[in-house]
Design a protein around this motif. Sequence first.
Motif, PDB file in Angstrom:
ATOM      1  N   ARG A  19      12.730  49.948  -5.844  1.00 33.94           N
ATOM      2  CA  ARG A  19      12.930  49.068  -6.998  1.00 33.94           C
ATOM      3  C   ARG A  19      13.179  47.633  -6.551  1.00 33.94           C
ATOM      4  O   ARG A  19      12.651  46.681  -7.137  1.00 33.94           O
ATOM      5  N   VAL A  20      13.995  47.482  -5.503  1.00 39.37           N
ATOM      6  CA  VAL A  20      14.277  46.136  -4.997  1.00 39.37           C
ATOM      7  C   VAL A  20      12.994  45.488  -4.482  1.00 39.37           C
ATOM      8  O   VAL A  20      12.701  44.320  -4.774  1.00 39.37           O
ATOM      9  N   CYS A  21      12.211  46.246  -3.723  1.00 37.71           N
ATOM     10  CA  CYS A  21      10.969  45.705  -3.166  1.00 37.71           C
ATOM     11  C   CYS A  21       9.914  45.473  -4.240  1.00 37.71           C
ATOM     12  O   CYS A  21       8.918  44.783  -3.994  1.00 37.71           O
ATOM     13  N   ASN A  27      12.295  56.835   8.529  1.00 39.07           N
ATOM     14  CA  ASN A  27      11.780  57.644   7.425  1.00 39.07           C
ATOM     15  C   ASN A  27      11.956  56.932   6.085  1.00 39.07           C
ATOM     16  O   ASN A  27      11.059  56.951   5.238  1.00 39.07           O
ATOM     17  N   VAL A  28      13.128  56.330   5.878  1.00 38.91           N
ATOM     18  CA  VAL A  28      13.363  55.623   4.616  1.00 38.91           C
ATOM     19  C   VAL A  28      12.354  54.492   4.462  1.00 38.91           C
ATOM     20  O   VAL A  28      11.739  54.323   3.403  1.00 38.91           O
ATOM     21  N   ARG A  29      12.173  53.718   5.522  1.00 37.53           N
ATOM     22  CA  ARG A  29      11.202  52.619   5.466  1.00 37.53           C
ATOM     23  C   ARG A  29       9.808  53.137   5.148  1.00 37.53           C
ATOM     24  O   ARG A  29       9.079  52.556   4.339  1.00 37.53           O
ATOM     25  N   ARG A  30       9.443  54.232   5.793  1.00 43.62           N
ATOM     26  CA  ARG A  30       8.098  54.778   5.599  1.00 43.62           C
ATOM     27  C   ARG A  30       7.912  55.279   4.167  1.00 43.62           C
ATOM     28  O   ARG A  30       6.865  55.084   3.546  1.00 43.62           O
ATOM     29  N   MET A  31       8.933  55.940   3.630  1.00 41.72           N
ATOM     30  CA  MET A  31       8.819  56.475   2.271  1.00 41.72           C
ATOM     31  C   MET A  31       8.825  55.366   1.223  1.00 41.72           C
ATOM     32  O   MET A  31       8.141  55.471   0.198  1.00 41.72           O
ATOM     33  N   VAL A  32       9.568  54.299   1.470  1.00 43.59           N
ATOM     34  CA  VAL A  32       9.502  53.154   0.560  1.00 43.59           C
ATOM     35  C   VAL A  32       8.102  52.558   0.603  1.00 43.59           C
ATOM     36  O   VAL A  32       7.523  52.212  -0.434  1.00 43.59           O
ATOM     37  N   GLY A  33       7.544  52.454   1.804  1.00 42.94           N
ATOM     38  CA  GLY A  33       6.180  51.952   1.931  1.00 42.94           C
ATOM     39  C   GLY A  33       5.182  52.810   1.173  1.00 42.94           C
ATOM     40  O   GLY A  33       4.267  52.295   0.520  1.00 42.94           O
ATOM     41  N   ARG A  34       5.348  54.124   1.252  1.00 45.92           N
ATOM     42  CA  ARG A  34       4.463  55.024   0.508  1.00 45.92           C
ATOM     43  C   ARG A  34       4.610  54.801  -0.995  1.00 45.92           C
ATOM     44  O   ARG A  34       3.622  54.800  -1.737  1.00 45.92           O
ATOM     45  N   SER A  35       5.852  54.635  -1.440  1.00 54.01           N
ATOM     46  CA  SER A  35       6.090  54.423  -2.874  1.00 54.01           C
ATOM     47  C   SER A  35       5.443  53.124  -3.347  1.00 54.01           C
ATOM     48  O   SER A  35       4.829  53.071  -4.421  1.00 54.01           O
ATOM     49  N   ARG A  56       2.903  51.639  -1.988  1.00 58.64           N
ATOM     50  CA  ARG A  56       1.446  51.819  -1.971  1.00 58.64           C
ATOM     51  C   ARG A  56       0.993  52.562  -3.222  1.00 58.64           C
ATOM     52  O   ARG A  56      -0.032  52.230  -3.826  1.00 58.64           O
ATOM     53  N   PHE A  57       1.753  53.570  -3.611  1.00 61.49           N
ATOM     54  CA  PHE A  57       1.425  54.315  -4.825  1.00 61.49           C
ATOM     55  C   PHE A  57       1.433  53.385  -6.040  1.00 61.49           C
ATOM     56  O   PHE A  57       0.526  53.415  -6.876  1.00 61.49           O
ATOM     57  N   ILE A  58       2.461  52.535  -6.119  1.00 60.22           N
ATOM     58  CA  ILE A  58       2.552  51.601  -7.246  1.00 60.22           C
ATOM     59  C   ILE A  58       1.370  50.633  -7.231  1.00 60.22           C
ATOM     60  O   ILE A  58       0.790  50.309  -8.276  1.00 60.22           O
ATOM     61  N   ASP A  59       0.996  50.177  -6.042  1.00 57.82           N
ATOM     62  CA  ASP A  59      -0.146  49.262  -5.940  1.00 57.82           C
ATOM     63  C   ASP A  59      -1.432  49.918  -6.434  1.00 57.82           C
ATOM     64  O   ASP A  59      -2.278  49.271  -7.067  1.00 57.82           O
ATOM     65  N   SER A 104      -5.876  61.903  -3.191  1.00 56.15           N
ATOM     66  CA  SER A 104      -5.116  61.959  -1.947  1.00 56.15           C
ATOM     67  C   SER A 104      -4.622  60.572  -1.552  1.00 56.15           C
ATOM     68  O   SER A 104      -5.389  59.610  -1.502  1.00 56.15           O
ATOM     69  N   LEU A 105      -3.326  60.484  -1.307  1.00 55.74           N
ATOM     70  CA  LEU A 105      -2.725  59.236  -0.831  1.00 55.74           C
ATOM     71  C   LEU A 105      -2.041  59.516   0.505  1.00 55.74           C
ATOM     72  O   LEU A 105      -0.900  59.146   0.729  1.00 55.74           O
ATOM     73  N   GLY A 106      -2.748  60.203   1.359  1.00 56.54           N
ATOM     74  CA  GLY A 106      -2.176  60.642   2.625  1.00 56.54           C
ATOM     75  C   GLY A 106      -1.726  59.497   3.512  1.00 56.54           C
ATOM     76  O   GLY A 106      -2.290  58.401   3.487  1.00 56.54           O
TER      77      GLY A 106
END
Length: 203
Positions: A88-90, A165-173, A175-178, A61-63
Amino acid sequence: MFEPGSFGFDLRPSELMERSDSEEAAYDAEHGPRFPVALRIRRVAQPDGGWLPVSAFDAASLGDPVPLFSVENVPADVVGLAVDYLTRVCSGSSARDAFRIPLAGAVLAGRADDGERLLSMVSGLSDRSVAAACRLCGYDAASRRGPSRWDPDRVPDPDYATLRNVRRMVGRSLRFIDLVGPVVWGGVHVRWRVYGSDHGRER
């Protein structure tokens, strides 16, 4: 392209190299094969449970305790592309490389200057950057489906909910990569050979 004594390095001015890259990307987008992934998936039969059944994996879970807004004023496919490219940019890619497909679309749509203007504003996750990314992703359709399918009025200026929403979803992505990364391979380019009535081109 390579001058004597250059030892294999391209010594052309950066402006010329970037223009050449943009022209090649535009050519590829216009003449390359278009076969949507979703269409291909529908044509491939899978066994019951799929090729990789869910039971073969462990769930993690990565809630995110912060929910997204339920309504956005930008089309969902454009939002998804903006999240993808901004992630990708971040993660270290250059904005030009991450947004190369919509940039090629802008060229095909005859709006190369607007594409470059929007690209120049993409930097991080500020409102200005996210808004520019969403507007730039509107050109993706011109690249993937042809300039005739591009609608200049399809992508409005993102509202507060969309930007957040875009900012939040990029943050989630990120975090997943981390948690499961690092990214070991990116920027896959498909190569093909295209034959026209008067020329052939290999990519």
